[in-house]
Design a protein around this motif. Sequence first.
Motif, PDB file in Angstrom:
ATOM      1  N   LYS A 150      -7.377   4.014  19.612  1.00 13.79           N
ATOM      2  CA  LYS A 150      -6.516   5.163  19.343  1.00 13.79           C
ATOM      3  C   LYS A 150      -5.528   5.446  20.483  1.00 13.79           C
ATOM      4  N   PRO A 175      -4.583   3.901  11.836  1.00 13.13           N
ATOM      5  CA  PRO A 175      -5.456   4.832  11.114  1.00 13.13           C
ATOM      6  C   PRO A 175      -6.813   4.214  10.786  1.00 13.13           C
ATOM      7  N   THR A 176      -7.832   5.043  10.788  1.00  9.89           N
ATOM      8  CA  THR A 176      -9.119   4.608  10.249  1.00  9.89           C
ATOM      9  C   THR A 176      -9.052   4.732   8.733  1.00  9.89           C
ATOM     10  N   GLU A 178     -11.336   6.089   6.975  1.00 11.68           N
ATOM     11  CA  GLU A 178     -11.780   7.448   6.644  1.00 11.68           C
ATOM     12  C   GLU A 178     -10.620   8.428   6.747  1.00 11.68           C
ATOM     13  N   GLU A 179      -9.743   8.255   7.722  1.00 14.62           N
ATOM     14  CA  GLU A 179      -8.552   9.097   7.801  1.00 14.62           C
ATOM     15  C   GLU A 179      -7.674   8.916   6.571  1.00 14.62           C
ATOM     16  N   ARG A 182      -9.208  10.787   3.626  1.00 19.04           N
ATOM     17  CA  ARG A 182      -8.929  12.227   3.715  1.00 19.04           C
ATOM     18  C   ARG A 182      -7.463  12.507   3.391  1.00 19.04           C
ATOM     19  N   TRP A 183      -6.590  11.658   3.931  1.00 19.88           N
ATOM     20  CA  TRP A 183      -5.159  11.804   3.657  1.00 19.88           C
ATOM     21  C   TRP A 183      -4.878  11.684   2.158  1.00 19.88           C
TER      22      TRP A 183
END
Length: 394
Positions: A150, A175-176, A178-179, A182-183
């Motif tokens: 990151k 980005p992960t 998981e991100e 969520r996005w």
Amino acid sequence: MTQGAPRTPDRRTVLGAAGAAALAVPAGLAAGTGTAQAAETGRTHGQGGGRGYRSLPVPTVIAHRGASGYRPEHTLGSYRHALDLGAHVIEQDLVPTKDGHLVCRHENDITGTTDVADHPEFASRKTTKSVDGVSYTGWFTEDFTLAELKTLRAKERIPGTRQENTLYDGRWTVPTFEEVLRWADEEGRRRGREIWLHVETKHPSYFRSIGLPLEERLARLLRRYGRHRANSPVFLQSFEPGSIQRLAKLVDSPRVVLLSGAATRPWDFTEAGDPRTVADLVTPAGLRWIASYAQGIGPTLDLVIPRDATGRLGTPTTLVRDAHAEGLILHPYTHRNENTFLPAEFRRGTDPAAYGDSFGALARYLETGIDGIFSDNTDTALLAAADFAERTAR
């Protein structure tokens, strides 16, 4: 295209027309296919409560690594721009970090897609590895914790071809997944529709061999975010059939087997001593085998329409017909606007980075009956899909 040169007229024309028409494409597709309106209305954005992949517009436009023709690939900026342009589905490629997080990069070698070379604290991490039988020298995600990764910034992968994309170098982090999940949920709530994802496991045998298996991690995230059901807005894809078979035992999400050149062999086949090549998998018997655990295939465009020795398109194969006979959808890859990527008869001028007759090439591919297409240029592909819908509606 040389540094600082103005855009060619072809590029201005394509972008202007596409930008004006992108939001209107679903209605045009609905008139032609009867599926787009169902795909764009009455959807839920949340936990897999949608209508399934058969409700998507046909042809489906899949944003290849996001809007990678216009933004550095696999960044939230690239994904968001693809949605703004009207993409039906957004693609992610997944590789792991040292501490087991799944991140979105086309390759685990991040030398060309991040500024890692500019970080002296990571100079000692540069190494040479063999991945799927190919030697690479650079920096690799599996040698970094997520916190370390990151600290890097994403950059354009092919700056010589897409010089304008370098404007965005350093703007976004890696980005992960998981991100991204969520996005996608947040974008779904904001836009009032499901946000479809097309998720690839990269080099799954290699990562399993070093103790970082992808499938179980991916399945856990899909369950956590409600994308593990047969009607969930996600496709799972891999060039290794074994990875798709493994995922089929973990989740019910729709699955796609990616297929490279006819003479190539999936890496898990190579490791297992399986003599079959892609040429065997695209026969009716091979497609029947794929249909026993997957819902679709993602062939290279050359498997749909081969190119001859001069780089021009030849006669379409029977792949579309044969795959449809087994109930499989086809999402071929990859359409791009630049001359260097187009069949020879659709190139315009001598600059390999200039735009050619992308609409002409897309028309040839869509006429074969494919169900969708991966594209770096979402707006161009959407306009071509709308043109195709109008022609078929007459």
